[in-house]
Design a protein around this motif. Structure first.
Motif, PDB file in Angstrom:
ATOM      1  N   TRP A 113       4.780   2.798  -4.498  1.00  0.00           N
ATOM      2  CA  TRP A 113       3.358   2.488  -4.662  1.00  0.00           C
ATOM      3  C   TRP A 113       3.066   2.142  -6.114  1.00  0.00           C
ATOM      4  CZ3 TRP A 113      -1.210   6.069  -5.716  1.00  0.00           C
ATOM      5  CH2 TRP A 113      -2.429   5.407  -5.452  1.00  0.00           C
ATOM      6  N   GLY A 114       2.304   1.046  -6.324  1.00  0.00           N
ATOM      7  CA  GLY A 114       1.978   0.631  -7.680  1.00  0.00           C
ATOM      8  C   GLY A 114       1.092   1.609  -8.416  1.00  0.00           C
ATOM      9  N   GLY A 115       0.317   2.407  -7.679  1.00  0.00           N
ATOM     10  CA  GLY A 115      -0.560   3.383  -8.322  1.00  0.00           C
ATOM     11  C   GLY A 115       0.175   4.568  -8.897  1.00  0.00           C
ATOM     12  N   LEU A 116       1.448   4.724  -8.540  1.00  0.00           N
ATOM     13  CA  LEU A 116       2.280   5.779  -9.117  1.00  0.00           C
ATOM     14  C   LEU A 116       3.003   5.154 -10.308  1.00  0.00           C
ATOM     15  CD1 LEU A 116       3.262   8.732  -8.698  1.00  0.00           C
ATOM     16  CD2 LEU A 116       5.201   7.770  -7.440  1.00  0.00           C
ATOM     17  N   ALA A 153       0.844  -1.185   0.000  1.00  0.00           N
ATOM     18  CA  ALA A 153       0.000   0.000   0.000  1.00  0.00           C
ATOM     19  C   ALA A 153       0.887   1.245   0.000  1.00  0.00           C
ATOM     20  CB  ALA A 153      -0.914  -0.012   1.225  1.00  0.00           C
ATOM     21  N   ALA A 154       0.289   2.384  -0.306  1.00  0.00           N
ATOM     22  CA  ALA A 154       1.062   3.622  -0.414  1.00  0.00           C
ATOM     23  C   ALA A 154       1.665   4.030   0.931  1.00  0.00           C
ATOM     24  CB  ALA A 154       0.169   4.743  -0.942  1.00  0.00           C
ATOM     25  N   PRO A 155       2.858   4.617   0.918  1.00  0.00           N
ATOM     26  CA  PRO A 155       3.450   5.099   2.165  1.00  0.00           C
ATOM     27  C   PRO A 155       2.788   6.403   2.599  1.00  0.00           C
ATOM     28  CG  PRO A 155       4.866   5.689   0.336  1.00  0.00           C
ATOM     29  CD  PRO A 155       3.739   4.870  -0.253  1.00  0.00           C
ATOM     30  N   PRO A 156       2.879   6.761   3.887  1.00  0.00           N
ATOM     31  CA  PRO A 156       2.246   8.013   4.340  1.00  0.00           C
ATOM     32  C   PRO A 156       2.846   9.251   3.695  1.00  0.00           C
ATOM     33  CG  PRO A 156       3.600   7.014   6.078  1.00  0.00           C
ATOM     34  CD  PRO A 156       3.484   6.003   4.994  1.00  0.00           C
ATOM     35  N   GLU A 157       4.060   9.155   3.181  1.00  0.00           N
ATOM     36  CA  GLU A 157       4.702  10.323   2.564  1.00  0.00           C
ATOM     37  C   GLU A 157       4.131  10.666   1.202  1.00  0.00           C
ATOM     38  OE1 GLU A 157       7.694   8.365   5.328  1.00  0.00           O
ATOM     39  OE2 GLU A 157       6.231   7.689   3.803  1.00  0.00           O
ATOM     40  N   LEU A 158       3.250   9.817   0.655  1.00  0.00           N
ATOM     41  CA  LEU A 158       2.752  10.070  -0.692  1.00  0.00           C
ATOM     42  C   LEU A 158       1.915  11.342  -0.774  1.00  0.00           C
ATOM     43  CD1 LEU A 158       2.555   9.056  -3.608  1.00  0.00           C
ATOM     44  CD2 LEU A 158       0.480   7.853  -2.963  1.00  0.00           C
ATOM     45  N   LEU A 159       1.019  11.553   0.183  1.00  0.00           N
ATOM     46  CA  LEU A 159       0.161  12.741   0.125  1.00  0.00           C
ATOM     47  C   LEU A 159       0.964  14.041   0.210  1.00  0.00           C
ATOM     48  CD1 LEU A 159      -3.071  11.793   2.116  1.00  0.00           C
ATOM     49  CD2 LEU A 159      -2.846  12.304  -0.319  1.00  0.00           C
TER      50      LEU A 159
END
Length: 485
Positions: free
Chosen positions: A322-325, A122-128
């Motif tokens: 993250w795979g969504g990036l 899942a995405a890391p918290p630093e993504l936002l």
């Protein structure tokens, strides 16, 4: 050209074939034939490879030629060997049986489903925060057309700096940004592989790479990886390059997907030299290079040993971030990058600018983000191996020193049957044959440790129940196949 395995090489793969379970109940020739069938089923002995002559194998195994002759005859009768007078004998599977790697995924629309088919975090918290900072950077790009076929310069500089920090001096001109690692592989294949070209891959290997090769109508040959920590058999791998002289070789040397093997530095250097001598370009997938665990020290990048622009490295953000990036890249010589950019124009023009700027901010904080990922993955790997040891002790697991997956040897050729049964109890699996060709690898299963420890323990509990039920089941129950759109 059909590759050939020598007698000494096959003898090494066979190991203690005469000490296999059931040996005392079988004559020597039957035990030898069974051991060869086992190598084929595991994918360690490729299909379409020419076996040594009977006399050569007899000398290597120190047995009578009569025994080898009878074993070869039994393999022909079972459909595992084809022979032609004067041409030799080569491996096959009964009934020209093939399993295609479609690469199709089913949507994750069931909240109770534990999905072990996707090896991604899942995405890391630093993504936002990175996305907010990227949005603030975006205005300076809005005055242009927004097309950057090789990528925005900030991201190319950041990726090049990462290679340089690993001991491989790299300039931004040697980097092309892509829409993920799979996109990078597709572009490289478009540039470097004519339809029908010969490609060498590991077995097992990444299913979506097999799908990309199938789309190019590639003629695929395989190098079977060992089930133990050794991974690659150097003699066989280098022999496959020298004999087959493939146009391309697709390799995953850093925590190989799905086995988790790490290729040693000495073999990396020899592979590059063999590729140059054979006229083979090496496509090196570095998707997991950022994820060593337990303080494992990484060997130099394969491209470190390249002096003739034979190595093209691909990587991306999907596994450590993250795979969504959808950000990947190619590292090659500057002229190769320009040719790739020209080929790309007919596909998708360029990657999204905003996504690239997000990647720039994540890479600026890479040391902290990746360190946290490694700690998380190590704990989840240990939780998964502990659960397997308690609930399924007959399954053999070698804990990898990095990456995100376990390659589990099951207690029988049940991988596909287990995957079908597990779906009914809310666990989605990627069975072994998905990672190979022609229906092999039924005794293996890939289990990623990218989910929380509690989910992994629950999944193992459900698998243990399903495994018990498989032994008690009568006639198989068939279901309508799911529609995938």
């Amino acid at each position: 050209m059909t590759s050939q395995v020598r007698g000494t090489q096959l003898a090494r793969l066979l190991g203690q074939w005469h000490a296999l379970p059931g040996r005392r109940r079988s004559p020597d020739y039957a035990a030898l034939a069974g051991a060869v069938r086992g190598l084929l089923a595991d994918g360690r002995l490729p299909l379409g490879v020419r076996l040594p002559a009977e006399r050569e194998l007899a000398e290597a195994l120190r047995i009578s030629r009569t025994t080898v002759t009878a074993a070869y005859r039994q393999l022909r009768e079972s459909g595992h060997l084809a022979s032609r007078r004067g041409a030799g004998s080569w491996t096959m599977l009964p009934g020209t049986h093939r399993v295609a790697s479609t690469g199709l995924w089913t949507p994750l629309d069931d909240r109770d489903m534990i999905d072990l088919g996707v090896a991604a975090l899942a995405a890391p918290p630093e993504l936002l925060p990175a996305a907010r900072a990227a949005a603030e950077d975006l205005p300076r790009y809005l005055g242009g057309a927004g097309y950057h076929p090789t990528g925005v310069i900030e991201l190319r500089e950041a990726v090049a700096a990462g290679y340089t920090a690993r001991g491989l001096p790299t300039s931004p001109d040697q980097i092309m940004v892509t829409s993920g690692t799979q996109h990078a592989l597709d572009l490289v294949l478009r540039l470097a592989l004519a339809p029908g070209g010969n490609v060498l891959v590991e077995s097992p290997t990444y299913p979506n790479a097999l799908a990309a090769l199938a789309a190019r109508r590639a003629r695929i040959t395989t190098h079977g990886l060992a089930t133990d920590a050794a991974g690659w058999d150097a003699d066989l791998l280098l022999g496959s390059l020298r004999q087959g002289r493939p146009k391309l070789a697709y390799l995953i040397p850093d925590f190989q997907n799905p086995t988790g093997h790490l290729m040693p530095a000495e073999l990396r250097e020899r592979v590059v030299a063999a590729g140059h001598a054979a006229g083979t370009d090496l496509v090196i997938d570095e998707s997991f290079v950022d994820l060593p665990l337990d303080g494992t020290e990484l060997p130099p990048p394969v491209a470190t040993f390249d002096r003739h622009s034979r190595v093209i490295s691909i990587g991306g953000m999907s596994k450590p971030y993250w795979g969504g990036l959808r950000i990947g890249w190619v590292r090659a010589s500057a002229p190769q990058v320009q040719r790739l950019a020209a080929a790309r124009v007919g596909v998708d023009m360029a990657s999204p600018v905003l996504d690239q700027l997000v990647a720039v901010h994540l890479l600026a904080d890479a040391s902290a983000i990746v360190a946290a990922r490694r700690t998380q993955l190590a704990a989840q790997r240990d939780a998964l191996t502990d659960a397997l040891a308690r609930r399924l002790p007959d399954w053999r697991v070698t804990a990898p020193r990095g990456g995100v997956t376990l390659w589990v040897e099951l207690d029988g050729p049940i991988s596909s049957a287990l995957a079908r049964a597990a779906e009914e109890v809310g666990v989605r699996l990627a069975p072994g044959p998905r990672f190979g060709l022609d229906g092999t690898l039924e005794r293996f299963l890939r289990l990623p440790f990218t989910l929380p420890a509690a989910d992994l323990a629950e999944a193992v509990g459900r698998l243990a129940a399903v495994r018990y039920d498989l032994d008690r089941a009568g006639r198989p129950r068939w279901q309508e196949p799911a529609v995938i759109a």
